[in-house]
Scaffold this motif. Structure first.
Motif, PDB file in Angstrom:
ATOM      1  N   ALA A 394       0.838  -1.202   0.000  1.00  0.00           N
ATOM      2  CA  ALA A 394       0.000   0.000   0.000  1.00  0.00           C
ATOM      3  C   ALA A 394       0.869   1.247   0.000  1.00  0.00           C
ATOM      4  O   ALA A 394       1.868   1.316   0.704  1.00  0.00           O
ATOM      5  N   ILE A 395       0.469   2.208  -0.805  1.00  0.00           N
ATOM      6  CA  ILE A 395       1.169   3.488  -0.829  1.00  0.00           C
ATOM      7  C   ILE A 395       0.341   4.460   0.014  1.00  0.00           C
ATOM      8  O   ILE A 395      -0.737   4.878  -0.397  1.00  0.00           O
ATOM      9  N   VAL A 432       9.928   9.077  -2.678  1.00  0.00           N
ATOM     10  CA  VAL A 432      10.948   8.257  -2.030  1.00  0.00           C
ATOM     11  C   VAL A 432      10.443   7.647  -0.723  1.00  0.00           C
ATOM     12  O   VAL A 432      10.799   6.531  -0.370  1.00  0.00           O
ATOM     13  N   ASP A 433       9.591   8.352  -0.046  1.00  0.00           N
ATOM     14  CA  ASP A 433       9.105   7.807   1.223  1.00  0.00           C
ATOM     15  C   ASP A 433       8.060   6.711   1.007  1.00  0.00           C
ATOM     16  O   ASP A 433       7.590   6.100   1.953  1.00  0.00           O
ATOM     17  N   ARG A 434       7.704   6.475  -0.263  1.00  0.00           N
ATOM     18  CA  ARG A 434       6.736   5.439  -0.631  1.00  0.00           C
ATOM     19  C   ARG A 434       5.403   5.595   0.085  1.00  0.00           C
ATOM     20  O   ARG A 434       4.693   4.635   0.322  1.00  0.00           O
ATOM     21  N   ASP A 435       5.121   6.804   0.467  1.00  0.00           N
ATOM     22  CA  ASP A 435       3.838   7.055   1.121  1.00  0.00           C
ATOM     23  C   ASP A 435       2.924   7.894   0.234  1.00  0.00           C
ATOM     24  O   ASP A 435       1.826   8.257   0.627  1.00  0.00           O
ATOM     25  N   GLY A 436       3.402   8.245  -0.951  1.00  0.00           N
ATOM     26  CA  GLY A 436       2.586   9.068  -1.835  1.00  0.00           C
ATOM     27  C   GLY A 436       3.186   9.150  -3.231  1.00  0.00           C
ATOM     28  O   GLY A 436       4.237   8.560  -3.507  1.00  0.00           O
ATOM     29  N   PHE A 437       2.487   9.863  -4.101  1.00  0.00           N
ATOM     30  CA  PHE A 437       2.915   9.966  -5.485  1.00  0.00           C
ATOM     31  C   PHE A 437       3.247  11.404  -5.859  1.00  0.00           C
ATOM     32  O   PHE A 437       2.703  12.350  -5.287  1.00  0.00           O
TER      33      PHE A 437
END
Ligand SMILES: Nc1ncnc2c1ncn2[C@@H]1O[C@H](COP(=O)(O)OP(=O)(O)OP(=O)(O)O)[C@@H](O)[C@H]1O
Ligand SMILES: [Mg+2]
Length: 578
Positions: A394-395, A432-437
């Motif tokens: 999950a992002i 980079v934090d893989r929490d968003g686009f």
């Protein structure tokens, strides 16, 4: 431990470009940081990762997997400037790992996320392929915004490629036959992490099961977070939120009925059934504090506590189309629509299965997914919105804004829950934090256009359509009960007995009143065509109140004195607005 740092400890060298990444990644939630360790174990072909958070004091955090382990040379390479330079996914073959898992790691910064949770950690690795093992310790400074900024400045000034930040020590240990995998132990858990997680005042198990022991099994956790009394996970402890975030993020299958857990209704759509099979074939499990996790998705999830087993999915879906408009690109898209009937209820939920494949910006892009909607708000709130998954990870969390949906849809947003499974593309739009686009990336924009088109043309209109007759019925019932209350008040306050108020139209004699109280039939007739009443019934929404106010007035004027008229009118009015 007691030796002077200079004897055993060597500096950790970070590629200067990584510092920028770190600065972006450092505000992650604990779940966002630990999800990196889960991803690494998964990439390394582990069949499990077992995490111990140190509940309830959170003084020591450990995780253990049975993956490939790390070769000591690879670890040294990482420490010598290899961070930020992942060797994963360097070839087409390396994009697929053990059990045909799509490899997640791309950048080589995941390990750094641990720096947020602890200032020092120990890593023990058994690398089966080379039969080599080592134990290493890493010390990370706290990456504050200030540190990062000054490190970037320093590097830019001196033109250095590497920045020395933190220290590591490594010693080979004896390889134990058959042993494989990595164990990470944090020796110095950061105060902030310990304090935040240690706040268990609103722990779900305490609140709903009156016990402060950790969850005994996944079902217990799932029941807590989907308890109809809970409007948002925000009101549970940070530990509950951590478990939810981590379980949601990990590449795990959905829960199934096996006595302890339960299945979700979305499981019965062929697309999800197939996905579930694939997820299970990855043979990967996540254990947190001895609880074996599944994807913590519960749908439907409403205040009434409607359960999955009360829902029935229509066998054959209908195909519906909508227009996808992305700048000059326009195309017609098809989705499959399933109706979900609810036992003993006039509510009808809906489930759409979607899939999309195209070349966008010169690169292939492929995704599928579902959009589920119920007829009332989803609880807890954290299920509202859209969750995008890249290679099953999950992002971020569910996005209640639906990738910045531009129109107003009021409460309908809160009835929709969706997961999008990206199989190809969007890698370069990932932050980079893989929490968003990165929202300017063409592939992200295409996904956004797809979702917005689907919501606008199919999802929201069908929720309106579904709501209309039910809302009309509810309004009529409300009108009836209001009228009953009014009639009761009239007979209590005056001696007049009435049953209903009726609005009639048609021209009448000049001298006739706007309203007449017909005591024989118990009806107050209001003529909406008189000059006095014109415009009073302009808004349908207020018609019921307008009728009662007029009736109250007409009944009051029948009283013999001015004082009595005034008294009766205000008493009746009070009843109207009660
Ligand atoms: N649990 C593990 N088992 C085996 N190797 C590991 C494990 N964790 C980390 N590694 C090794 O350490 C390297 C660095 O991990 P890190 O998460 O920082 O980067 P990555 O996974 O390559 O890329 P990303 O930053 O995209 O996650 C990995 O490439 C892998 O070689
Ligand atoms: Mg990684």
């Amino acid at each position: 431990m007691s030796q002077a740092p200079s004897e055993r400890w060597k500096p950790v060298r970070l590629a200067a470009k990584v510092i920028g990444h770190v600065s972006q990644g450092m505000y992650r939630t604990p779940a966002g940081a630990i999800k990196e360790l889960v991803s690494n174990a998964y990439d390394a072909g582990a069949t499990y990762i077992k995490i111990h958070t140190g509940f309830p004091t959170f003084g020591e955090f450990t995780c253990e997997d049975d993956g490939s382990g790390i070769h000591p040379n690879e670890f040294t390479r990482l420490m010598m400037g290899g961070i930020g330079d992942s060797k994963k996914q360097s070839s087409r073959e390396s994009r697929v790992g053990r059990f045909d898992r799509p490899i997640i790691g791309r950048l080589g910064v995941g390990l750094l996320s641990l720096a947020q949770i602890c200032s020092e950690f120990k890593i023990v690795s058994y690398h089966k392929a080379s039969r080599k093992a080592f134990a290493a310790s890493i010390r990370f400074p706290a990456y504050t915004r200030k540190d990062v900024d000054s490190a970037i400045k320093k590097a830019a000034k001196s033109g250095e490629k590497f920045i020395e930040t933190g220290q590591y020590s490594l010693k080979p240990i004896k390889y134990v036959e058959g042993q494989t995998g990595v164990t990470i132990t944090t020796t110095f858990v950061r105060e902030a992490f310990r304090k935040t997680m240690g706040n268990l005042a609103h722990f779900g198990n305490l609140r709903f099961n009156k016990t402060n022991r950790s969850y005994a099994h996944f079902g217990e956790f799932l029941d807590s977070i989907s308890n109809p009394e809970l409007s948002a996970l925000f009101f549970l402890s940070p530990y509950d939120q951590f478990l939810f975030g981590l379980g949601l993020a990990a590449p795990l299958p959905y829960p199934e009925t096996d006595g302890q857990t339960r299945s979700t209704c979305v499981l019965s759509v062929p697309g999800v059934v197939k996905l579930q099979k694939t997820l299970k074939s990855y043979n990967f499990s996540l254990e947190v504090d001895n609880v074996s996790f599944r994807r913590p998705v519960v749908l439907p999830s409403n205040k009434l506590g409607t359960r999955t087993d009360q829902c029935e999915l229509s066998g054959s879906p209908v195909s519906e189309t909508f227009k996808l408009v992305d700048g000059p690109h326009e195309s017609e898209q098809k989705v499959l629509k399933y109706v979900v009937k609810v036992d003993n209820s006039d509510e009808k939920y809906q489930l759409l299965w979607l899939s999309y494949e195209a070349r966008v910006n010169g690169y292939p892009m492929k995704f599928s997914g579902y959009v589920f909607n119920q007829t009332t708000r989803l609880f807890p709130k954290e299920y509202q919105g859209i969750l995008v998954r890249l290679r099953n990870i999950a992002i971020g969390q569910y996005d209640p804004n639906f990738l910045v949906y531009p129109q107003a849809e009021g409460p309908r947003f809160s009835m929709v829950s969706s997961e999008i499974f990206v199989e190809e593309g969007l890698d370069d739009s990932l932050k980079v934090d893989r929490d968003g686009f990165n929202t300017l990336d063409p592939q992200y924009i295409r996904l956004q256009a797809y979702i917005h088109g689907l919501l606008h043309d199919i999802v929201f209109p069908s929720i309106w359509e579904e709501e209309k007759p039910r809302n009309e019925r509810r309004r009529a019932a409300r009108r009836r009960s209001n009228m009953k209350r009014f009639a009761k008040n009239v007979s209590r306050i005056t001696k007049t007995k009435i049953k209903k108020v009726k609005v009639v139209s048609g021209s009448t004699a000049e001298d006739e009143n706007v309203a007449e109280v017909d005591t024989r039939s118990g009806t107050v007739f209001i003529n909406s065509d008189k000059a006095e009443s014109s415009g009073v019934f302009g808004r349908k929404k207020f018609n019921g109140i307008a009728q009662q106010v007029i009736a109250a007035f007409e009944i009051a004027v029948c009283e013999p004195t001015v004082e009595k008229r005034r008294e009766v009118f205000y008493q009746l009015l009070r009843g109207v607005f009660e």
